[in-house]
Design a protein around this motif. Structure first.
Motif, PDB file in Angstrom:
ATOM      1  N   ASN A 245      -9.818   8.810  -5.762  1.00 26.15           N
ATOM      2  CA  ASN A 245      -9.535   9.203  -4.380  1.00 26.15           C
ATOM      3  C   ASN A 245      -8.072   8.943  -4.022  1.00 26.15           C
ATOM      4  OD1 ASN A 245     -12.141  10.085  -4.007  1.00 26.15           O
ATOM      5  ND2 ASN A 245     -12.808   8.273  -2.891  1.00 26.15           N
ATOM      6  N   ALA A 246      -7.521   7.837  -4.510  1.00 25.44           N
ATOM      7  CA  ALA A 246      -6.115   7.525  -4.254  1.00 25.44           C
ATOM      8  C   ALA A 246      -5.215   8.586  -4.868  1.00 25.44           C
ATOM      9  CB  ALA A 246      -5.770   6.145  -4.804  1.00 25.44           C
ATOM     10  N   ALA A 247      -5.542   9.018  -6.076  1.00 21.55           N
ATOM     11  CA  ALA A 247      -4.750  10.058  -6.741  1.00 21.55           C
ATOM     12  C   ALA A 247      -4.780  11.355  -5.943  1.00 21.55           C
ATOM     13  CB  ALA A 247      -5.265  10.286  -8.161  1.00 21.55           C
ATOM     14  N   THR A 248      -5.937  11.681  -5.384  1.00 21.37           N
ATOM     15  CA  THR A 248      -6.054  12.881  -4.553  1.00 21.37           C
ATOM     16  C   THR A 248      -5.154  12.773  -3.328  1.00 21.37           C
ATOM     17  OG1 THR A 248      -8.332  13.270  -5.275  1.00 21.37           O
ATOM     18  CG2 THR A 248      -7.657  14.305  -3.208  1.00 21.37           C
ATOM     19  N   LEU A 249      -5.178  11.615  -2.677  1.00 21.15           N
ATOM     20  CA  LEU A 249      -4.343  11.427  -1.487  1.00 21.15           C
ATOM     21  C   LEU A 249      -2.858  11.431  -1.822  1.00 21.15           C
ATOM     22  CD1 LEU A 249      -6.371   8.717   0.457  1.00 21.15           C
ATOM     23  CD2 LEU A 249      -6.021  11.108   1.101  1.00 21.15           C
ATOM     24  N   LEU A 250      -2.510  10.858  -2.964  1.00 16.61           N
ATOM     25  CA  LEU A 250      -1.097  10.776  -3.334  1.00 16.61           C
ATOM     26  C   LEU A 250      -0.488  12.138  -3.682  1.00 16.61           C
ATOM     27  CD1 LEU A 250      -1.049   7.432  -5.318  1.00 16.61           C
ATOM     28  CD2 LEU A 250       0.079   7.917  -3.129  1.00 16.61           C
ATOM     29  N   GLU A 251      -1.323  13.159  -3.797  1.00 16.15           N
ATOM     30  CA  GLU A 251      -0.800  14.516  -3.990  1.00 16.15           C
ATOM     31  C   GLU A 251      -0.048  14.984  -2.747  1.00 16.15           C
ATOM     32  OE1 GLU A 251      -4.069  17.026  -5.088  1.00 16.15           O
ATOM     33  OE2 GLU A 251      -4.415  15.936  -6.963  1.00 16.15           O
ATOM     34  N   SER A 252      -0.414  14.432  -1.584  1.00 16.41           N
ATOM     35  CA  SER A 252       0.248  14.847  -0.344  1.00 16.41           C
ATOM     36  C   SER A 252       0.785  13.670   0.481  1.00 16.41           C
ATOM     37  CB  SER A 252      -0.713  15.685   0.507  1.00 16.41           C
ATOM     38  OG  SER A 252      -1.903  14.973   0.768  1.00 16.41           O
ATOM     39  N   TRP A 253       0.614  12.447   0.002  1.00 19.10           N
ATOM     40  CA  TRP A 253       1.098  11.264   0.702  1.00 19.10           C
ATOM     41  C   TRP A 253       2.082  10.521  -0.195  1.00 19.10           C
ATOM     42  CZ3 TRP A 253      -0.590   8.967   5.415  1.00 19.10           C
ATOM     43  CH2 TRP A 253      -1.534   9.721   6.112  1.00 19.10           C
ATOM     44  N   GLU A 254       3.100   9.944   0.411  1.00 16.64           N
ATOM     45  CA  GLU A 254       4.052   9.131  -0.336  1.00 16.64           C
ATOM     46  C   GLU A 254       3.500   7.725  -0.568  1.00 16.64           C
ATOM     47  OE1 GLU A 254       7.970   9.030   1.301  1.00 16.64           O
ATOM     48  OE2 GLU A 254       7.960  11.190   1.690  1.00 16.64           O
ATOM     49  N   GLU A 255       2.761   7.239   0.400  1.00 13.55           N
ATOM     50  CA  GLU A 255       2.247   5.875   0.371  1.00 13.55           C
ATOM     51  C   GLU A 255       0.829   5.869   0.929  1.00 13.55           C
ATOM     52  OE1 GLU A 255       3.431   1.726   2.629  1.00 13.55           O
ATOM     53  OE2 GLU A 255       4.981   3.216   2.264  1.00 13.55           O
ATOM     54  N   LEU A 256      -0.021   5.074   0.324  1.00 12.73           N
ATOM     55  CA  LEU A 256      -1.410   5.005   0.780  1.00 12.73           C
ATOM     56  C   LEU A 256      -1.558   4.000   1.917  1.00 12.73           C
ATOM     57  CD1 LEU A 256      -3.303   5.012  -2.625  1.00 12.73           C
ATOM     58  CD2 LEU A 256      -3.056   6.900  -1.011  1.00 12.73           C
ATOM     59  N   PRO A 257      -2.506   4.241   2.804  1.00 14.82           N
ATOM     60  CA  PRO A 257      -2.802   3.257   3.849  1.00 14.82           C
ATOM     61  C   PRO A 257      -3.523   2.062   3.232  1.00 14.82           C
ATOM     62  CG  PRO A 257      -4.387   5.032   3.937  1.00 14.82           C
ATOM     63  CD  PRO A 257      -3.364   5.419   2.901  1.00 14.82           C
ATOM     64  N   PRO A 258      -3.640   0.969   3.975  1.00 12.96           N
ATOM     65  CA  PRO A 258      -4.430  -0.160   3.463  1.00 12.96           C
ATOM     66  C   PRO A 258      -5.836   0.307   3.115  1.00 12.96           C
ATOM     67  CG  PRO A 258      -3.307  -0.754   5.500  1.00 12.96           C
ATOM     68  CD  PRO A 258      -3.113   0.714   5.308  1.00 12.96           C
ATOM     69  N   THR A 259      -6.375  -0.213   2.011  1.00  7.56           N
ATOM     70  CA  THR A 259      -7.684   0.196   1.527  1.00  7.56           C
ATOM     71  C   THR A 259      -8.529  -1.035   1.236  1.00  7.56           C
ATOM     72  OG1 THR A 259      -6.699   2.167   0.525  1.00  7.56           O
ATOM     73  CG2 THR A 259      -8.861   1.528  -0.264  1.00  7.56           C
ATOM     74  N   PHE A 260      -9.771  -1.003   1.675  1.00  8.50           N
ATOM     75  CA  PHE A 260     -10.686  -2.119   1.489  1.00  8.50           C
ATOM     76  C   PHE A 260     -12.037  -1.614   0.995  1.00  8.50           C
ATOM     77  CE2 PHE A 260      -7.835  -2.964   5.026  1.00  8.50           C
ATOM     78  CZ  PHE A 260      -7.271  -4.168   4.657  1.00  8.50           C
ATOM     79  N   CYS A 261     -12.756  -2.455   0.294  1.00  2.00           N
ATOM     80  CA  CYS A 261     -14.125  -2.160  -0.132  1.00  2.00           C
ATOM     81  C   CYS A 261     -15.069  -3.061   0.648  1.00  2.00           C
ATOM     82  CB  CYS A 261     -14.286  -2.390  -1.629  1.00  2.00           C
ATOM     83  SG  CYS A 261     -13.400  -1.168  -2.614  1.00  2.00           S
TER      84      CYS A 261
END
Length: 100
Positions: free
Chosen positions: A74-90
């Motif tokens: 999912n992070a890889a998918t977001l990084l296709e259009s985002w420079e930096e990911l938001p905070p992520t938690f499980c």
């Protein structure tokens, strides 16, 4: 359908205009790939400058390796259009994981 549209309008109005909103939690089921509707919503938040964090739910339903692979996918998918990911938690409501 009309009720759903009205609810969408109320939620959007709150998110875009709330003076009390500090951080929005976007809940994603850890067992599934990022859906287009999720991606679109996250993109809208970013474009509007709304601070948010991604919270993966049901993390207890996957093994450690499967969970890590899913989050990375999912992070890889977001990084296709985002420079930096938001905070992520499980998190898991069942086990209390991520509550801290």
């Amino acid at each position: 359908k009309k009720g759903r549209e009205k609810l969408q309008e109320i939620i959007s109005d709150y998110i875009l205009h709330s003076e009390e909103l500090v951080l929005l939690f976007v809940l994603l089921d850890a067992r599934h790939d990022l859906q287009q509707i999720d991606h679109d919503f996250i993109t809208e938040l970013g474009e509007a400058g709304i601070p948010f964090a991604l919270i993966y739910t049901k993390c207890d339903k996957l093994g450690v390796n499967a969970l890590k692979a899913q989050v990375e996918r999912n992070a890889a998918t977001l990084l296709e259009s985002w420079e930096e990911l938001p905070p992520t938690f499980c998190s898991s409501a069942e086990t209390g994981q991520g509550r801290q």
